[in-house]
Design an enzyme around this catalytic site. Structure first.
Site, PDB file in Angstrom:
ATOM      1  N   TYR A  19       0.819  -1.206   0.000  1.00  0.00           N
ATOM      2  CA  TYR A  19       0.000   0.000   0.000  1.00  0.00           C
ATOM      3  C   TYR A  19       0.857   1.263   0.000  1.00  0.00           C
ATOM      4  O   TYR A  19       0.621   2.185   0.781  1.00  0.00           O
ATOM      5  CB  TYR A  19      -0.956  -0.005   1.203  1.00  0.00           C
ATOM      6  CG  TYR A  19      -2.108  -0.953   1.016  1.00  0.00           C
ATOM      7  CD1 TYR A  19      -3.178  -0.607   0.186  1.00  0.00           C
ATOM      8  CD2 TYR A  19      -2.127  -2.204   1.625  1.00  0.00           C
ATOM      9  CE1 TYR A  19      -4.229  -1.474  -0.018  1.00  0.00           C
ATOM     10  CE2 TYR A  19      -3.173  -3.084   1.423  1.00  0.00           C
ATOM     11  CZ  TYR A  19      -4.221  -2.712   0.606  1.00  0.00           C
ATOM     12  OH  TYR A  19      -5.269  -3.564   0.409  1.00  0.00           O
ATOM     13  N   TYR A 155     -12.435  -6.306   7.016  1.00  0.00           N
ATOM     14  CA  TYR A 155     -11.238  -6.519   6.202  1.00  0.00           C
ATOM     15  C   TYR A 155     -10.976  -8.018   6.132  1.00  0.00           C
ATOM     16  O   TYR A 155     -10.862  -8.681   7.161  1.00  0.00           O
ATOM     17  CB  TYR A 155     -10.003  -5.814   6.777  1.00  0.00           C
ATOM     18  CG  TYR A 155      -8.781  -6.103   5.943  1.00  0.00           C
ATOM     19  CD1 TYR A 155      -8.577  -5.431   4.743  1.00  0.00           C
ATOM     20  CD2 TYR A 155      -7.877  -7.102   6.303  1.00  0.00           C
ATOM     21  CE1 TYR A 155      -7.481  -5.730   3.934  1.00  0.00           C
ATOM     22  CE2 TYR A 155      -6.787  -7.408   5.505  1.00  0.00           C
ATOM     23  CZ  TYR A 155      -6.598  -6.712   4.322  1.00  0.00           C
ATOM     24  OH  TYR A 155      -5.526  -7.017   3.513  1.00  0.00           O
ATOM     25  N   ASP A 257     -13.692 -15.505   9.874  1.00  0.00           N
ATOM     26  CA  ASP A 257     -12.314 -15.178   9.488  1.00  0.00           C
ATOM     27  C   ASP A 257     -11.552 -14.836  10.763  1.00  0.00           C
ATOM     28  O   ASP A 257     -11.607 -13.708  11.243  1.00  0.00           O
ATOM     29  CB  ASP A 257     -12.332 -14.008   8.495  1.00  0.00           C
ATOM     30  CG  ASP A 257     -10.932 -13.537   8.123  1.00  0.00           C
ATOM     31  OD1 ASP A 257      -9.960 -14.051   8.707  1.00  0.00           O
ATOM     32  OD2 ASP A 257     -10.817 -12.642   7.265  1.00  0.00           O
ATOM     33  N   LYS A 286      -1.992 -15.710   9.851  1.00  0.00           N
ATOM     34  CA  LYS A 286      -1.117 -14.797  10.608  1.00  0.00           C
ATOM     35  C   LYS A 286      -0.284 -15.505  11.690  1.00  0.00           C
ATOM     36  O   LYS A 286       0.736 -16.083  11.376  1.00  0.00           O
ATOM     37  CB  LYS A 286      -1.934 -13.642  11.188  1.00  0.00           C
ATOM     38  CG  LYS A 286      -2.348 -12.652  10.096  1.00  0.00           C
ATOM     39  CD  LYS A 286      -2.657 -11.264  10.619  1.00  0.00           C
ATOM     40  CE  LYS A 286      -2.711 -10.270   9.480  1.00  0.00           C
ATOM     41  NZ  LYS A 286      -4.064  -9.907   9.065  1.00  0.00           N
TER      42      LYS A 286
HETATM   43  C1  LIG Z   1      -4.551  -9.963   7.577  1.00  0.00           C
HETATM   44  C2  LIG Z   1      -5.896 -10.490   7.385  1.00  0.00           C
HETATM   45  C3  LIG Z   1      -6.254 -11.206   6.221  1.00  0.00           C
HETATM   46  C4  LIG Z   1      -5.311 -11.385   5.065  1.00  0.00           C
HETATM   47  O1  LIG Z   1      -4.204 -12.160   5.390  1.00  0.00           O
HETATM   48  P1  LIG Z   1      -2.902 -12.106   4.457  1.00  0.00           P
HETATM   49  O2  LIG Z   1      -2.002 -13.140   5.045  1.00  0.00           O
HETATM   50  O3  LIG Z   1      -2.373 -10.703   4.562  1.00  0.00           O
HETATM   51  O4  LIG Z   1      -3.329 -12.418   3.078  1.00  0.00           O
HETATM   52  C5  LIG Z   1      -7.533 -11.727   6.137  1.00  0.00           C
HETATM   53  N1  LIG Z   1      -8.421 -11.545   7.123  1.00  0.00           N
HETATM   54  C6  LIG Z   1      -8.124 -10.864   8.249  1.00  0.00           C
HETATM   55  C7  LIG Z   1      -9.157 -10.730   9.313  1.00  0.00           C
HETATM   56  C8  LIG Z   1      -6.855 -10.298   8.414  1.00  0.00           C
HETATM   57  O5  LIG Z   1      -6.576  -9.590   9.509  1.00  0.00           O
END
Ligand SMILES: *Cc1c(COP(=O)(O)O)cnc(C)c1O
Length: 445
Positions: A19, A155, A257, A286
């Site tokens: 970004y 997000y 997620d 993550k």
């Molecule tokens: C960071 C994040 C993603 C994306 O993960 P990447 O490894 O950067 O592709 C998806 N969902 C949530 C909630 C996130 O915080």
């Protein structure tokens, strides 16, 4: 020129950063070493030792150069670093999957290993659609259930499918409107401690949208209880419970997620526990590898997997080249081994306590809108967009690495941070906030 100056100069000319523009970008800092919760940074002139308040974008929970994780990587690399996963399996992947299944709530015991959070989200969206395809085929109807309901403020990642379920404004949907699926958006749920009235109002609004589109919907995706990159917003467990209920009633697939929230960050092992619900599909990433490597996982029940496998496609239509990468899998197994020991509970409690104590007084400052400390997440929201270049500079001079966004100065510390580390980190955050407030008020006057 010093080696650091060479590095920074070449980077400036040839490297894209996340970004960031290539013209007029803020100056980079070079990382020359990392250990525990600390980074060694170099700006070409000076060296700085800082405490990493970002945990490298929320994933380095056990710290840099963790001996257990280092050992897992070197043991695996002395065997083999990569093999394809089509038709082949190996101990590292099975260990990673077993570690996940042991931690995950029942009945989520079928695991798809993916390459990153975004790819994990893509897989979850495809899986949800394939579930509806299978159910439609079983009923003998025509598929109408293809859209996903998501939350404003969400997000879910940067690939096109994941983008389509990010907040339409924050996710720049207008710029990509012809190439991303048009999804459905529910309002952002009220805060974690919202009263019954606020919850009820939100549920009514959500119901109206869901009911109007019930035959088009395949599923619902949420970041359970904490919206991360959309604004560090802890939201009401009652609203999540409500979505679980709606998904059950309408035969929708509920996707959680947990890429940011998983493995203890919010004070529960998985954030869904706050609402006492289990999703149909859970995505983690993550911190899964302890932040050592890129890997994510998509979990569902064996029943759901069976439905898809017996459906028209005959299998889940996804298979990345580096699926189940042995190095990443080995470090996932090791990282989750540390999580399973349970020390994170005291760590998250400590982070919560120190950050609450050190940051709450900022509430009284003119220009501070909110201070939110939830689990091991601390955010200060101000009334103006943070000036990044000043903010990172101020943080580094205060021995902390911070990367604010929009109007938020926040920290997601590594779990291993000591009380002293956290006191320094909070002081760095206070310095950034104060500097931002005086700077903007000077500009205004
Ligand atoms: C960071 C994040 C993603 C994306 O993960 P990447 O490894 O950067 O592709 C998806 N969902 C949530 C909630 C996130 O915080």
């Amino acid at each position: 020129m010093s080696p650091e100056q060479h590095l920074l100069e070449y980077d400036r000319r040839h490297v894209w950063h996340p970004y960031a523009p290539t013209v007029g970008a803020d100056p980079m800092l070079a990382v020359t070493a990392a250990d525990g919760a600390r980074l060694q940074l170099h700006d070409g002139e000076h060296r700085y030792e800082v405490i990493d308040g970002m945990a490298s974008w929320w994933c380095q929970i056990h710290g840099y150069r963790n001996p257990v994780l280092d050992e897992a990587v070197s043991r695996q690399s002395s065997q083999f670093s990569h093999v394809m996963f089509g038709g082949l399996t190996h101990q590292a992947a099975v260990d990673a999957v077993k570690a996940l299944v042991d931690l995950a709530p029942e009945p989520l015991d079928r695991v798809f290993l993916a390459d990153s959070g975004s790819v994990g989200v893509e897989v979850s969206l495809k899986l949800a659609r394939q579930v509806q395809i299978a159910r439609t085929a079983a009923r003998g109807g025509t598929l109408t259930r293809t859209r996903i309901a998501a939350l404003r403020g969400a997000y879910h990642g940067d690939t096109l499918g994941a983008m389509s379920v990010c907040d339409p404004v924050g996710g720049m949907h207008a710029m990509f409107s012809d190439s991303i699926p048009q999804q459905l958006f529910l309002p952002r749920p009220p805060s974690f401690d919202a009263d019954d009235d606020a919850v009820e109002t939100w549920c009514d609004q959500a119901n109206e949208i869901i009911d109007a589109h019930r035959d088009e919907l395949a599923g619902i995706i949420v970041e359970p209880i904490l919206q991360g990159a959309g604004g560090m917003w802890p939201w009401s467990p009652a609203c999540l419970k409500h979505l679980r209920q709606r998904a059950d009633d309408l035969d929708l697939v509920l996707i959680a997620d947990e890429v940011a929230t998983g493995f203890g960050r919010t004070g529960k092992l998985f954030a869904c526990e706050w609402a006492d619900i289990v999703p149909d599909i859970m995505v983690v990433g993550k911190s899964m590898t302890g932040g050592y490597m890129t890997q994510s996982a998509v979990l569902c029940s064996d029943e759901l997997a069976t439905e898809v496998s017996r459906g028209p496609g005959g299998s889940l239509m996804h298979g990345p080249t580096f699926m189940g990468n042995p190095l990443a899998s080995a470090v996932t197994a090791a990282s989750l081994g540390i999580v399973a020991q349970g020390g994170w509970q005291d760590d998250v409690a400590r982070i919560n306590e120190v950050m609450s104590r050190e940051l709450t007084p900022l509430r009284d400052l003119d220009g501070v809108i909110d201070v939110r400390v939830f689990g091991a997440i601390a955010a200060v929201q101000v009334d103006s967009p943070i000036v990044m270049r000043r903010a990172t500079r101020t943080a580094v001079e205060n021995r902390v690495w911070l990367r604010p966004f929009r109007d938020l100065v926040y920290a997601m510390p590594p779990y291993i941070c000591t009380e002293d580390d956290l006191v320094v980190m909070a002081a760095g955050m206070r310095a950034v906030v104060t500097d931002q407030l005086t700077h903007t008020s000077l500009e205004e006057s």
